[in-house]
Enzyme design. Sequence first.
Site, PDB file in Angstrom:
ATOM      1  CG  ASP A  31      -2.129   1.115   1.141  1.00  0.00           C
ATOM      2  OD1 ASP A  31      -1.643   2.192   1.185  1.00  0.00           O
ATOM      3  OD2 ASP A  31      -3.176   0.512   1.048  1.00  0.00           O
ATOM      4  CG  ASN A  85     -11.957  -0.841   4.135  1.00  0.00           C
ATOM      5  OD1 ASN A  85     -12.216  -1.169   5.185  1.00  0.00           O
ATOM      6  ND2 ASN A  85     -10.912  -0.085   3.932  1.00  0.00           N
ATOM      7  N   GLY A  91     -15.714   2.377   3.561  1.00  0.00           N
ATOM      8  CA  GLY A  91     -14.216   3.219   3.632  1.00  0.00           C
ATOM      9  C   GLY A  91     -13.920   2.634   2.102  1.00  0.00           C
ATOM     10  CD  GLN A  92     -15.173  -1.125  -2.728  1.00  0.00           C
ATOM     11  OE1 GLN A  92     -16.047  -1.447  -1.989  1.00  0.00           O
ATOM     12  NE2 GLN A  92     -14.477  -1.716  -3.503  1.00  0.00           N
ATOM     13  CG  HIS A  98      -8.963  -3.575  -2.129  1.00  0.00           C
ATOM     14  ND1 HIS A  98      -9.959  -2.844  -2.935  1.00  0.00           N
ATOM     15  CD2 HIS A  98      -8.405  -2.691  -1.243  1.00  0.00           C
ATOM     16  CE1 HIS A  98     -10.041  -1.433  -2.149  1.00  0.00           C
ATOM     17  NE2 HIS A  98      -9.097  -1.399  -1.233  1.00  0.00           N
ATOM     18  CG  LEU A  99      -8.863  -9.589   0.975  1.00  0.00           C
ATOM     19  CD1 LEU A  99      -8.605 -10.947   1.009  1.00  0.00           C
ATOM     20  CD2 LEU A  99     -10.346  -9.071   1.518  1.00  0.00           C
ATOM     21  CG  HIS A 100      -6.591  -2.948   3.251  1.00  0.00           C
ATOM     22  ND1 HIS A 100      -5.902  -1.827   2.970  1.00  0.00           N
ATOM     23  CD2 HIS A 100      -8.048  -2.638   2.686  1.00  0.00           C
ATOM     24  CE1 HIS A 100      -6.779  -0.819   2.146  1.00  0.00           C
ATOM     25  NE2 HIS A 100      -7.993  -1.485   2.113  1.00  0.00           N
TER      26      HIS A 100
END
Length: 112
Positions: A31, A85, A91-92, A98-100
């Site tokens: 990120d 998110n 919060g997207q 996608h995964l954090h």
Amino acid sequence: MSGNCIFCRIARGEIPSTKVAESETMFAFRDLNPQAPTHVLVIPRAHVASLAAANDPKMLGDLLSFAASVARSEGLEKGYRVVANTGPDGGQTVDHLHLHVLGGRHMTWPPG
């Protein structure tokens, strides 16, 4: 993949990223605005707008499995958090599932 989606373009190599891992169907990269010492984004190469739009159980299972393998490769044996998110209120900010994967420090609860 979607032509204008920033994450699709990253997965295709059109936009530079710091690649962490990849497979035929998944891609993981660091990120640009990390929220923990380790902060990796894990995406399916196929364009899916969000978790709410996902309808392929195999792809979702593969996505989680790939995220876990990224966490192992990043040395997060003490623990980590995986966040998806979804939608504006969730919060997207990029309309690509996608995964954090967050780790490298103690995570507090509630997350905020």
